[in-house]
Structures are given as structure tokens and as C-alpha cells.
Design an enzyme around this catalytic site. Structure first.
Site, PDB file in Angstrom:
ATOM      1  N   ASP A  39       0.944  -1.398   0.395  1.00  0.00           N
ATOM      2  CA  ASP A  39       0.076   0.479  -0.114  1.00  0.00           C
ATOM      3  C   ASP A  39       0.754   0.994   0.108  1.00  0.00           C
ATOM      4  OD1 ASP A  39       1.711   0.023   2.191  1.00  0.00           O
ATOM      5  OD2 ASP A  39      -0.861   0.304   3.692  1.00  0.00           O
ATOM      6  N   GLN A  99       9.296  26.437  -1.641  1.00  0.00           N
ATOM      7  CA  GLN A  99       8.175  27.137  -0.476  1.00  0.00           C
ATOM      8  C   GLN A  99       8.762  27.299   0.964  1.00  0.00           C
ATOM      9  OE1 GLN A  99       4.695  24.187  -0.933  1.00  0.00           O
ATOM     10  NE2 GLN A  99       5.508  22.511  -2.350  1.00  0.00           N
ATOM     11  N   LYS A 194      13.695  39.140 -15.892  1.00  0.00           N
ATOM     12  CA  LYS A 194      12.795  38.146 -15.845  1.00  0.00           C
ATOM     13  C   LYS A 194      11.308  37.936 -15.263  1.00  0.00           C
ATOM     14  CE  LYS A 194      13.898  33.512 -14.424  1.00  0.00           C
ATOM     15  NZ  LYS A 194      12.791  33.922 -13.645  1.00  0.00           N
TER      16      LYS A 194
END
Length: 315
Positions: A39, A99, A194
Site C-alpha cells: 500500500d 516553498q 524576467k
């Protein structure tokens, strides 16, 4: 260089790098079973005595990121419960590093969450390379050694003897890194300005610096979808660059990265082996790999012997 109290274990993220590091240290890789149930649950069993030992778990949290992160956490927990004296999470590539702040009102700071998970699992210190954001070191409540691939990248640039060399930062955020490389090489620096309309997409707006007739070396910490590098290579060639090479530490190379690189105007992508290359990247004539194994092994040796790590990166 054999060390009686030092042990190196590896998960399934980059066993080849771990084996090379152990060879430089002249020690065997620690024996452990790192597998999963049907699993997907991770199972770890340490297969030898680690009581009182100084243990390094070499495991970059690269794709599949969550699987490799869970392997790392489970190995740390197993070693802690087996009475290892000190456990270092040696993560050449720190996943979730992008992050590191709230980019919008209700987003997670996942780099901090991962730091908490590693500390809670039982790591006594962390060893990583070229963090995407240096402030992530402050997310941990344990010592962090953030080492740099720059000596390896610089050495290769010197050996190539590129004519009319200029170092280019692919964005404003990478200027500090690129400037340091340019300073060591005593060459000019150019910057690509950019904007990014959405994640993993970039639009080149302007080039600050004269690249006409020059060999451009783009320097970045990672290459993910390669959109930034390929757009940069196109813009540099349009401004008269003779050759464009990119030097990046972490070859994430996700999604359409390889397709973009193969049809881009990028002449060569030089990366390190912090992350194992996927098969199409291994077969590419545009990609060249430099090994960090010896540098990583020397860093581990210095940590184990309570020696200075920072002196590795000073003149």
C-alpha cells in the site's frame, strides 16, 4: 581515511552517490532494509549495530519527493531507537526548498514544515548543498551545514578555458551566486531580468550587460522544468552570444525539461550528481555530470572529526 565510529546509510534516493562517498571515506555502506508495503507504507530495518555511533543518512529528497522524504524520516527514527549517538541527515538536495515563504495569502511554508519533521524524527544535525534559499538554515533547531558545489563548478569552468567568457545570472534572485562565480573567475557579469506569470513559466524581458560575441555561462542552483534556462539561452543567442552553457547544482529535470533542452539553443548543461539522472537525461549529448562525492565525503569526515567545514570554501 577510515573512521571507527563513523557510519553512512543510504535510502533509495541516490544509492550510487552514497556508495561513492563511502568509498572515499574507506568505510562500507551501513546495512539496512528500506522498502515499502504493497500500500506504499515505508518500512525500515537497520541490519547492524549502531549503538553509540556517529551516523550519516545520505538521502536527497528528490522525486518521488514524498517517498524519499518519508524514507529519510523513518530511517532517522529507526537509528534513534537503535541508540545511535548522533544522526546527521545528509541531504545533498533539499526538496520543498522553494516553498520558503508565503507567496500568497494562504499558502504553506512547507520548507519549515519539512525542517520540523526532520528535527522531530530525531536528526541531531543537517548537511545539505546549495540551498535554494539560505534562510532555510534558520528553520531548523539543530545545526545545519550548507555546503557549496561552487569549487567543483569553478574548477570545470577553468578547465574548459571558454573564450570571451561572461557569467550570466538567469534571474535577479541568483545575482549573488553568479556574482561570486564571476568574481572568482575575474570576468564580467550579466543579468537576465524576467517575469514569471505562473509557477514553472518564465518570460525573458531584458538582458543587463553586453553578451555580443561572448561565451555565456549561466549559473543557477537547480534546473527543474528548464524553461528559464532555455528561454535565457534563446535571449542570449538573439543578443549575439556565440555559445551558451549552463552550470546547475541540482538536476531536478521534471516534466518537459529534457524535451525543452534538446530543442533549445543551450549548447551544454553541466550538473552534479546530487540527484540521479533519469534515463533520457543520461542519454543526452547536451548534459555532462560532475561528481560531488569527494567533496561530500570530505565534509562528512570533517563533521565526524569536529573539524572546520567552512575552511573548505575559503581561499
Amino acid at each position: 581515511m577510515a573512521h571507527g565510529n563513523l557510519m553512512v546509510f543510504s535510502g533509495n534516493a541516490n544509492p550510487i552517490l552514497a556508495a561513492q562517498v563511502a568509498r572515499f571515506l574507506q568505510i562500507p555502506i551501513g546495512r539496512a532494509e528500506v522498502s515499502s508495503f504493497s500500500d506504499g507504507e515505508v518500512f525500515v530495518e537497520i541490519l547492524e549495530n549502531v549503538r553509540g555511533r556517529d551516523v550519516f543518512v545520505l538521502q536527497p529528497t528528490c522525486a518521488p519527493t514524498n517517498d524519499h522524504l518519508m524514507e529519510l524520516l523513518t530511517m532517522i527514527d529507526a537509528l534513534k531507537r537503535a541508540s545511535a549517538n548522533r544522526i546527521t541527515a545528509a541531504m545533498p538536495y533539499f526538496g520543498y526548498a522553494r516553498q520558503d515563504r508565503k507567496s500568497r495569502s494562504r499558502t504553506a511554508i512547507t520548507a519549515k514544515l519539512v525542517a520540523d519533521l526532520i528535527t522531530t524524527a530525531g536528526a541531531n544535525r543537517v548537511l545539505t548543498m546549495d540551498l535554494h534559499a539560505d534562510q532555510i538554515q534558520g528553520f531548523f533547531d539543530v545545526p545545519v551545514d550548507n555546503i557549496y558545489a561552487s569549487p567543483i563548478l569553478l574548477g570545470d569552468i577553468w578547465r574548459q578555458s571558454y573564450p570571451e567568457l561572461i557569467v550570466v545570472s538567469p534571474d535577479v534572485g541568483g545575482v549573488v551566486r553568479a556574482r561570486a562565480i564571476a568574481k572568482r573567475l575575474e570576468v564580467d557579469l550579466a543579468i537576465i531580468d524576467k517575469r514569471r506569470p505562473r509557477p514553472n513559466e518564465s518570460v525573458v524581458m531584458n538582458i543587463i550587460g553586453d553578451v555580443d560575441g561572448r561565451t555565456c555561462v549561466l549559473v543557477d542552483d537547480m534546473v527543474d522544468t528548464a524553461n528559464t534556462l532555455c528561454e535565457a539561452a534563446h535571449a542570449l543567442k538573439a543578443r549575439g552570444a556565440v555559445k551558451v552553457c549552463a552550470y546547475c547544482t541540482h538536476p531536478v529535470l521534471s516534466g518537459p525539461a529534457m524535451e525543452r533542452i534538446e530543442r533549445s539553443e543551450l549548447d551544454e548543461l553541466v550538473i552534479t550528481d546530487t540527484i540521479p539522472l533519469r534515463p533520457d537525461a543520461q542519454a543526452s549529448s547536451k548534459i555532462r555530470v560532475l561528481s560531488i562525492a569527494e567533496l561530500l565525503a570530505e565534509t562528512i569526515r570533517r563533521i565526524a572529526e569536529e573539524d572546520s567545514v567552512s575552511s573548505l570554501f575559503m581561499d
